[in-house]
Write a protein that holds these residues in place. Structure first.
Motif, PDB file in Angstrom:
ATOM      1  N   PRO A 127      30.229  38.645  41.345  1.00 33.63           N
ATOM      2  CA  PRO A 127      30.644  38.851  39.948  1.00 33.63           C
ATOM      3  C   PRO A 127      30.532  37.626  39.055  1.00 33.63           C
ATOM      4  CG  PRO A 127      32.208  39.875  41.462  1.00 33.63           C
ATOM      5  CD  PRO A 127      31.271  39.058  42.298  1.00 33.63           C
ATOM      6  N   ASN A 128      30.737  36.441  39.585  1.00 33.94           N
ATOM      7  CA  ASN A 128      30.645  35.224  38.769  1.00 33.94           C
ATOM      8  C   ASN A 128      30.394  34.022  39.669  1.00 33.94           C
ATOM      9  OD1 ASN A 128      33.120  34.534  39.914  1.00 33.94           O
ATOM     10  ND2 ASN A 128      34.316  35.192  38.146  1.00 33.94           N
ATOM     11  N   ASN A 129      30.530  32.826  39.115  1.00 35.07           N
ATOM     12  CA  ASN A 129      30.155  31.624  39.870  1.00 35.07           C
ATOM     13  C   ASN A 129      31.305  30.971  40.612  1.00 35.07           C
ATOM     14  OD1 ASN A 129      31.645  30.372  37.842  1.00 35.07           O
ATOM     15  ND2 ASN A 129      30.091  28.806  37.394  1.00 35.07           N
ATOM     16  N   TRP A 130      32.461  31.631  40.721  1.00 28.29           N
ATOM     17  CA  TRP A 130      33.609  31.018  41.388  1.00 28.29           C
ATOM     18  C   TRP A 130      33.286  30.718  42.844  1.00 28.29           C
ATOM     19  CZ3 TRP A 130      38.105  34.680  39.448  1.00 28.29           C
ATOM     20  CH2 TRP A 130      38.206  34.548  38.058  1.00 28.29           C
ATOM     21  N   PHE A 172      47.853  31.393  41.738  1.00 31.62           N
ATOM     22  CA  PHE A 172      48.320  32.772  41.830  1.00 31.62           C
ATOM     23  C   PHE A 172      47.543  33.742  40.933  1.00 31.62           C
ATOM     24  CE2 PHE A 172      52.698  30.780  42.852  1.00 31.62           C
ATOM     25  CZ  PHE A 172      52.318  30.568  44.163  1.00 31.62           C
ATOM     26  N   TYR A 173      47.266  33.352  39.702  1.00 30.27           N
ATOM     27  CA  TYR A 173      46.602  34.255  38.762  1.00 30.27           C
ATOM     28  C   TYR A 173      45.147  33.852  38.552  1.00 30.27           C
ATOM     29  CZ  TYR A 173      50.926  36.602  37.430  1.00 30.27           C
ATOM     30  OH  TYR A 173      52.068  37.345  37.429  1.00 30.27           O
ATOM     31  N   HIS A 174      44.324  34.847  38.285  1.00 28.32           N
ATOM     32  CA  HIS A 174      42.919  34.621  37.961  1.00 28.32           C
ATOM     33  C   HIS A 174      42.639  35.165  36.559  1.00 28.32           C
ATOM     34  CE1 HIS A 174      42.942  38.828  39.207  1.00 28.32           C
ATOM     35  NE2 HIS A 174      41.783  38.987  38.588  1.00 28.32           N
ATOM     36  N   ASP A 175      41.572  34.731  35.965  1.00 34.24           N
ATOM     37  CA  ASP A 175      41.161  35.180  34.641  1.00 34.24           C
ATOM     38  C   ASP A 175      40.673  36.626  34.715  1.00 34.24           C
ATOM     39  OD1 ASP A 175      40.294  35.107  31.929  1.00 34.24           O
ATOM     40  OD2 ASP A 175      38.257  34.664  32.615  1.00 34.24           O
ATOM     41  N   LEU A 176      41.302  37.526  33.958  1.00 36.70           N
ATOM     42  CA  LEU A 176      40.922  38.941  34.010  1.00 36.70           C
ATOM     43  C   LEU A 176      39.508  39.181  33.488  1.00 36.70           C
ATOM     44  CD1 LEU A 176      44.220  40.745  32.922  1.00 36.70           C
ATOM     45  CD2 LEU A 176      43.080  40.872  35.153  1.00 36.70           C
ATOM     46  N   LEU A 177      39.021  38.282  32.645  1.00 37.70           N
ATOM     47  CA  LEU A 177      37.654  38.431  32.129  1.00 37.70           C
ATOM     48  C   LEU A 177      36.612  37.897  33.107  1.00 37.70           C
ATOM     49  CD1 LEU A 177      38.210  37.410  28.383  1.00 37.70           C
ATOM     50  CD2 LEU A 177      38.142  39.715  29.382  1.00 37.70           C
ATOM     51  N   LEU A 178      37.073  37.258  34.178  1.00 38.57           N
ATOM     52  CA  LEU A 178      36.180  36.731  35.224  1.00 38.57           C
ATOM     53  C   LEU A 178      35.119  35.797  34.652  1.00 38.57           C
ATOM     54  CD1 LEU A 178      35.623  39.985  37.334  1.00 38.57           C
ATOM     55  CD2 LEU A 178      37.312  38.194  37.699  1.00 38.57           C
ATOM     56  N   ARG A 179      35.514  34.973  33.681  1.00 31.11           N
ATOM     57  CA  ARG A 179      34.565  34.037  33.084  1.00 31.11           C
ATOM     58  C   ARG A 179      34.123  32.965  34.076  1.00 31.11           C
ATOM     59  NH1 ARG A 179      38.195  32.972  27.762  1.00 31.11           N
ATOM     60  NH2 ARG A 179      39.803  33.464  29.320  1.00 31.11           N
ATOM     61  N   ASP A 180      32.853  32.574  33.969  1.00 33.21           N
ATOM     62  CA  ASP A 180      32.323  31.518  34.835  1.00 33.21           C
ATOM     63  C   ASP A 180      33.034  30.195  34.562  1.00 33.21           C
ATOM     64  OD1 ASP A 180      30.478  33.129  36.063  1.00 33.21           O
ATOM     65  OD2 ASP A 180      28.761  32.420  34.907  1.00 33.21           O
ATOM     66  N   ASN A 181      33.264  29.431  35.633  1.00 31.10           N
ATOM     67  CA  ASN A 181      33.750  28.064  35.460  1.00 31.10           C
ATOM     68  C   ASN A 181      32.621  27.184  34.947  1.00 31.10           C
ATOM     69  OD1 ASN A 181      36.451  28.308  36.355  1.00 31.10           O
ATOM     70  ND2 ASN A 181      35.800  28.225  38.493  1.00 31.10           N
TER      71      ASN A 181
END
Length: 545
Positions: free
Chosen positions: A141-144, A208-217
């Motif tokens: 889904p992204n670059n995490w 604990f929390y992640h970005d709901l928009l799943l934006r790339d770092n």
């Protein structure tokens, strides 16, 4: 309950125990809860205020307990709930508080919650973990990235989705955006509070929390080898981790957690914070007395042992902390032992004593890692002896965490007094045997006695426990500062170098005090401090000039 009783954690010294390696009571080669209880008199003799137990919960042990499959039970290799209750009773009888690790960010993939969650997309726990569809081309889904290497996403063929894992792929991240998850986790915290624990060390407290928009770092603008969380052999350090951790939503959860602990007066929390803005995050997480009681960062767990680094780190947190409270540590179960890390890979008793005196004189609470009081160096292991998945993945550039987790040496024999087993879970280090408790007990100038003596000395000087701090000067080797509380002001000089130092004139009249035996002691003459190599000076300020 008085404020002094409820605030015991301010300036407390917390002794971290890695249960697998502390004491094996049943001969299976793995340390256990009964072993810890057996050694409680030793722990009490150190003069510490609390113990912190690394995870002992039910687990498949792929990450040695940091992959929990049941939050409310003891893994059989460590004993059972009755053994834990006995440990609590023994600790409290010795006037020692008990803090346990709480791994809330993720579970094991063997946890019943995850087994149900992965079964389908429409079950009661389908949204308890972070599930995301693949991109149209099937990629992640992204670059995490995972701390343990590679993408932070693992494909699950049953749900035909990826799930998030900041660590091993067998450690799926919980979805804190789901309120049912938060309630279940808080219930598990209450379970241990009801059993009498005095607090929690929160593993990866900013994850604990992640970005709901799943934006790339975004990439880091500058990558500095050896800085916090950065190693050029691990791509995780190449990103600025804005979206996969340290999210603002964390603060509301920490407020919920604090509200729960407030129902149990005298309990505490210490959060582990590892991020690109760790000192700022420490301040956010501990200010206002409505979130965490204290945090510790990785800023003293690096290879930089210069007094200028210590001075800068402490000054930065003091300037921004406000009403918050720090907790400092030089070693733990995840990093190379300080005796090696800060001394070019070799043990040096004189330096171990100086670093100890420095740490125990700074403002904040302190975590000491088992074996630190013996001056243990990092154990050297072959690749074949490694069990740590992190070390195995990154060998040989990074040798993993096994070198700081080898069995505790109680006696100078082939098994180190740790176990009757011929094959403990990790080998007993031969370099540790001459530094065993049995060898240092009778030596008044040993590192062990220096720790004991200084910890007891510290209890008689409130300025060292809860006093304000003011830094006077520093360079590569020396650090000079004062600690002040009520009528007591102490001036402290640290020389961690191999050459003698004379400080510039200091604007104080000072009276010598009796220092703990075993330390190399400096002098104060004509308003200057004279610090021999690897020495400490502490005096009482009579007046300022």
């Amino acid at each position: 309950m008085s404020k002094q009783t409820t605030d015991w954690w301010r300036g407390a010294v917390i002794y971290q125990i890695y249960p697998r390696s502390f004491m094996d009571s049943n001969g299976d080669g793995i340390g256990d809860l009964k072993g810890i209880t057996e050694k409680m008199p030793y722990i009490a003799s150190l003069g510490v205020d609390a113990i912190w137990l690394s995870p002992f919960f039910t687990s498949p042990m792929k990450d040695f307990g940091y992959d929990v499959s049941d939050y409310c039970d003891v893994d059989p290799i460590f004993g059972d709930l009755a053994d834990f209750d006995a440990l609590i009773d023994s600790a409290h009888q010795h006037n020692i508080k008990v803090i346990i690790d709480q791994v809330l960010n993720h579970t094991s993939d063997q946890h019943s919650w995850f087994k149900e969650s992965r079964a389908s997309r429409d079950n009661d726990k389908s949204d308890w973990y972070v599930w995301v569809d693949a991109k149209p081309d099937g990629t992640v889904p992204n670059n995490w990235l995972s701390v343990f290497g590679g993408p932070a996403w693992h494909w699950d063929s049953r749900r035909r989705q990826y799930y998030l894992h900041n660590f091993l792929d067998s450690q799926p991240d919980l979805n804190f955006h789901n309120t049912e998850v938060v309630e279940a986790l808080l219930a598990s915290v209450r379970f241990w509070l009801d059993r009498g624990v005095d607090g929690f060390r929160l593993d990866t407290a900013n994850y604990f929390y992640h970005d709901l928009l799943l934006r790339d770092n975004p990439p880091k603008k500058e990558i500095i080898e050896g800085s916090i969380g950065v190693s050029l052999d691990n791509p995780y350090g190449y990103q600025l981790h804005l979206y996969d951790k340290s999210r603002p939503e964390n603060l509301a959860f920490l407020e919920r957690l604090r509200s729960l602990l407030n129902e149990y007066p005298g309990t505490t929390t210490v959060g582990e914070v590892g991020c690109d803005f760790s000192l700022k995050t420490m301040a956010q997480y501990t200010q206002g007395q409505d979130k965490l009681h204290m945090c510790y960062s990785f800023d003293l767990l690096t290879h930089d042992n210069s007094m200028t680094h210590i001075h800068k780190t402490m000054s930065t947190i003091e300037e921004g902390l406000g009403s918050g409270w720090p907790c400092w540590s030089m070693s733990n179960h995840d990093v190379e032992r300080v005796a090696s890390r800060w001394n070019q890979g070799k043990a040096c008793p004189a330096k171990s004593k100086v670093y100890m005196a420095m740490l125990l004189s700074l403002r904040g609470s302190v975590c000491l890692y088992q074996g630190e009081e013996l001056g243990l160096p990092e154990a050297e292991l072959t690749f074949e002896q490694l069990v740590d998945p992190f070390g195995i993945n990154f060998w040989p550039e990074f040798k993993g965490r096994d070198g700081c987790r080898t069995p505790f040496p109680w006696s100078n024999d082939s098994k180190g007094g740790f176990s009757s087993s011929e094959t403990p879970w990790l080998p007993v280090s031969e370099t540790h045997l001459p530094l065993a408790v049995s060898e240092q007990q009778g030596d008044r100038h040993s590192v062990l006695h220096a720790y004991r003596d200084f910890l007891h000395f510290r209890k008689h000087h409130p300025a060292l426990i809860s006093g304000e701090i003011e830094f006077l000067c520093s360079d590569q080797d020396i650090l000079i500062f004062t600690r002040s509380h009520a009528e007591e002001t102490l001036i402290i000089g640290i020389n961690a170098g191999d050459q003698a130092h004379f400080t510039p004139p200091l604007n104080y009249e000072v009276k010598d005090i009796v220092m703990p035996e075993g330390l190399r002691i400096g002098e104060y003459e004509n308003h200057k401090m004279i610090l021999p190599s690897n020495s400490v000076y502490i005096g009482t300020v009579v007046k300022s000039l």
